[in-house]
Scaffold this motif. Structure first.
Motif, mmCIF file in Angstrom:
data_model
loop_
_atom_site.group_PDB
_atom_site.id
_atom_site.type_symbol
_atom_site.label_atom_id
_atom_site.label_comp_id
_atom_site.label_asym_id
_atom_site.label_seq_id
_atom_site.Cartn_x
_atom_site.Cartn_y
_atom_site.Cartn_z
ATOM 1 N N SER A 106 77.498 -45.405 -55.800
ATOM 2 C CA SER A 106 76.864 -44.103 -55.576
ATOM 3 C C SER A 106 76.077 -43.636 -56.788
ATOM 4 O O SER A 106 75.180 -42.793 -56.669
ATOM 5 C CB SER A 106 77.932 -43.055 -55.215
ATOM 6 N N LEU A 107 76.406 -44.186 -57.973
ATOM 7 C CA LEU A 107 75.717 -43.778 -59.206
ATOM 8 C C LEU A 107 74.542 -44.691 -59.552
ATOM 9 O O LEU A 107 73.846 -44.454 -60.542
ATOM 10 C CB LEU A 107 76.707 -43.783 -60.385
ATOM 11 N N ILE B 209 70.796 -28.183 -49.169
ATOM 12 C CA ILE B 209 70.670 -28.546 -50.583
ATOM 13 C C ILE B 209 71.544 -29.748 -50.908
ATOM 14 O O ILE B 209 71.112 -30.681 -51.612
ATOM 15 C CB ILE B 209 71.043 -27.349 -51.480
ATOM 16 N N GLY B 210 72.770 -29.761 -50.375
ATOM 17 C CA GLY B 210 73.667 -30.885 -50.651
ATOM 18 C C GLY B 210 73.098 -32.195 -50.143
ATOM 19 O O GLY B 210 73.101 -33.216 -50.849
ATOM 20 N N THR B 211 72.591 -32.182 -48.912
ATOM 21 C CA THR B 211 72.010 -33.405 -48.344
ATOM 22 C C THR B 211 70.755 -33.830 -49.102
ATOM 23 O O THR B 211 70.537 -35.022 -49.381
ATOM 24 C CB THR B 211 71.677 -33.175 -46.867
ATOM 25 N N ALA B 212 69.938 -32.842 -49.469
ATOM 26 C CA ALA B 212 68.653 -33.152 -50.119
ATOM 27 C C ALA B 212 68.855 -33.761 -51.497
ATOM 28 O O ALA B 212 68.189 -34.744 -51.860
ATOM 29 C CB ALA B 212 67.810 -31.880 -50.223
ATOM 30 N N VAL C 109 71.380 -35.410 -52.629
ATOM 31 C CA VAL C 109 71.962 -36.759 -52.541
ATOM 32 C C VAL C 109 70.895 -37.759 -52.114
ATOM 33 O O VAL C 109 70.786 -38.864 -52.674
ATOM 34 C CB VAL C 109 73.156 -36.763 -51.568
ATOM 35 N N GLU C 110 70.098 -37.385 -51.113
ATOM 36 C CA GLU C 110 69.053 -38.295 -50.645
ATOM 37 C C GLU C 110 67.968 -38.509 -51.705
ATOM 38 O O GLU C 110 67.342 -39.572 -51.753
ATOM 39 C CB GLU C 110 68.418 -37.752 -49.361
ATOM 40 N N ALA C 111 67.761 -37.506 -52.554
ATOM 41 C CA ALA C 111 66.767 -37.643 -53.630
ATOM 42 C C ALA C 111 67.341 -38.377 -54.839
ATOM 43 O O ALA C 111 66.637 -38.538 -55.848
ATOM 44 C CB ALA C 111 66.272 -36.264 -54.053
ATOM 45 N N ASN C 112 68.603 -38.801 -54.753
ATOM 46 C CA ASN C 112 69.274 -39.521 -55.849
ATOM 47 C C ASN C 112 69.341 -38.708 -57.150
ATOM 48 O O ASN C 112 69.318 -39.262 -58.247
ATOM 49 C CB ASN C 112 68.570 -40.869 -56.119
ATOM 50 N N LEU C 113 69.425 -37.393 -56.993
ATOM 51 C CA LEU C 113 69.617 -36.541 -58.170
ATOM 52 C C LEU C 113 71.099 -36.374 -58.482
ATOM 53 O O LEU C 113 71.471 -36.146 -59.635
ATOM 54 C CB LEU C 113 68.966 -35.173 -57.942
ATOM 55 N N VAL C 114 71.921 -36.480 -57.434
ATOM 56 C CA VAL C 114 73.375 -36.308 -57.580
ATOM 57 C C VAL C 114 74.046 -37.347 -56.702
ATOM 58 O O VAL C 114 73.566 -37.665 -55.605
ATOM 59 C CB VAL C 114 73.810 -34.883 -57.170
ATOM 60 N N SER C 115 75.175 -37.862 -57.163
ATOM 61 C CA SER C 115 75.908 -38.858 -56.389
ATOM 62 C C SER C 115 76.766 -38.193 -55.322
ATOM 63 O O SER C 115 77.095 -37.002 -55.409
ATOM 64 C CB SER C 115 76.795 -39.698 -57.313
#
Length: 507
Positions: free
Chosen positions: A333-334, A378-381, A383-389
């Motif tokens: 995930s990272l 925001i949570g989905t976005a 994660v999909e943008a790979n800003l947060v795991s």
């Protein structure tokens, strides 16, 4: 009854359930007034009105916070002034007029919403029921419970005192009114039980208030900052509550309540760290359920404080302490996240605080929409943008839910703030940094005082008896004593609360 006769007058002991009869000569009118005032501990909401009736001096005594002043004026005072003679029961406009020769009986009637009529050269005491009726009673917004009272304080100080007196109907409840502020003259009241509360606590509060020199005081938060021992401590040292039942319970423990005009919250002092995790619902449920819920709250405190920092420490330094299977899942995930774990956590925590603050400021329907849609989108976005795991998103979500479990909003906010320095220490030194941060935090809590009383009591100093109502809540009949830290004048809550035996045969 003739004035030359002797009568019995019962004097109240520290507990109203125990009465003792003492024969005394007939008291004069002034002596009766003095006795009533002293028996009510010179409470400031005791009002005295002098009239003339049947060509004799008449005195009307009543407690302002439990009496309907409008009905008193229309149905008692006005008819007495207009007629000025006759039988008092036929003069006043009330069907609930009673007489007694016992002063203590009249005292108990006064705190239940009766006004007392004393006539010169008469041993008969007349009391009339004129209770205050509060028609608009709101439900607590920030301290909701499933089982228990659904009443909350209002912004009127007299009504708030009335709500407290409804739950503690005793002459021992003392109210001291005063005002503060050179310009605003804001009215406030110090409320406590005179036979129970340590006089040193009341004296300390009054002394600290006397040193306050400001133009105006707008809310209990002003009092909190002026009275607290450590202004720069992250932990709240007094409890703000909007529940009358919570105030009544703390007064019965020997604490003091600070009620302010124009504020629907009441300040309780002094308190301990564990007081912020206690709720009135704990005592409305059975002890096993109450203990489980309280344990969940303490676990949520630890999770809110340490979980993001622990995740950062594990990912950055101490990955060997978690199973290999979980390491592979976290690593995958990272893989495409460009930021270190500290930046990830900071982004999500900051976003969470933005959503929380926005939900508070917006109207309820819009706030709920922002909370649900904003969190999902925001949570989905991110994660999909790979800003947060994905793992960091789960950790922050658990942290947010844990913070909502803490029943005190002030403590919940303090814990969230303390999470940020722990995350920095975890990013710099790993688990060792978390341990160092918690050690300094514990040292600070041990040294912290609430109005001069130990904040971490009953752990520091250790009091095994007081632990019955700390991490867990034992059955109420086992908690016979009050906490020693407050040094109440009367230690025992109950004696022999369960006189029956479990396997006792019915007779």
């Amino acid at each position: 009854m003739k004035s030359s006769d002797k009568r019995k007058k019962r004097l109240p002991k520290p507990l109203l359930s125990d009465m003792e009869e003492i024969e005394m000569d007939v008291l004069s009118l002034e002596e009766k007034i003095s006795y009533i005032s002293e028996s009510l501990f010179n409470t400031d909401d005791l009002k005295i009105r002098e009239l003339t009736f049947n060509n004799k001096k008449m005195v009307i005594l009543f407690i302002d916070s439990v009496i309907d002043n409008r009905n008193l004026q229309l149905n008692v005072i006005k008819p007495i002034i207009e007629k000025s003679a006759g039988d008092i029961q036929n003069v006043v406009n009330s069907n609930n007029v009673k007489e007694t020769v016992y002063l203590d009986e009249a005292l108990c009637a006064m705190v239940d919403g009766h006004c007392l009529l004393l006539m010169e050269d008469s041993d008969v005491l007349t009391y009339i029921c004129i209770p205050k009726v509060m028609r608009d009673r709101s439900e607590p917004i920030n301290e909701k419970v499933i089982r228990g009272s659904h009443q909350s304080f209002t912004e009127n100080i007299t009504e708030n005192i009335h709500l407290i007196r409804e739950r503690i109907s005793t002459p021992m409840l003392t109210v001291k009114y005063s005002s503060l502020g050179k310009t605003s003259k804001t009215k406030y009241a110090v409320v406590y039980l005179s036979h129970l509360t340590n006089p040193e606590i009341v004296k300390t509060i009054e002394e600290r208030i006397s040193y306050i020199n400001v133009d105006s005081v707008q809310s209990p938060g002003y009092f909190e900052e002026f009275l607290e021992d450590s202004s720069f401590s992250p932990f709240p040292q007094y409890i703000n509550t909007e529940r009358p039942d919570r105030v009544a319970g703390n007064l019965m423990e020997g604490r003091v309540a600070l009620v302010m005009e124009g504020s629907p919250t009441v300040l309780l002092l002094p308190v301990t760290f564990f007081s912020f995790f206690q709720s009135t619902e704990d005592y409305n449920n059975r002890s096993l359920i109450g203990s489980f819920i309280r344990f969940i709250r303490l676990i949520s405190f630890i999770a809110t404080l340490c979980l993001p920092a622990f995740y950062i420490a594990v990912i950055s330094y101490n990955y060997e302490i978690i199973p290999v299977e979980i390491i592979f899942s976290i690593k995958s995930s990272l893989e495409y996240v460009p930021f270190p774990p500290l930046i990830e956590a900071a982004i999500m925590q900051f976003t969470l605080e933005l959503l929380r603050e926005a939900a508070v400021r917006l109207p309820n329907p819009v706030a709920q929409t922002i909370g649900v849609v904003g969190g999902l989108v925001i949570g989905t976005a991110v994660v999909e943008a790979n800003l947060v795991s994905n793992t960091m998103l789960i950790v922050v979500a658990i942290t947010a839910i844990s913070s909502f479990v803490i029943p005190s909003n002030e403590m919940s906010t303090s814990v969230r703030i303390l999470g940020f320095p722990l995350m920095i220490l975890a990013a710099l030194f790993g688990v060792f940094g978390i341990v160092i941060g918690l050690m300094f935090l514990l040292i600070h809590m041990v040294n912290l005082k609430s109005l001069g009383h130990n904040y971490l009591y009953p752990l520091a100093p250790l009091d095994l008896n007081a632990l019955k109502d700390t991490f867990v809540r034992l059955p109420i009949w086992l908690m016979k004593e009050r906490t020693k830290d407050l040094k109440p004048q009367y230690m025992w809550k109950m004696t022999n609360p369960r006189g029956w035996k479990k396997n006792e045969e019915s007779k």
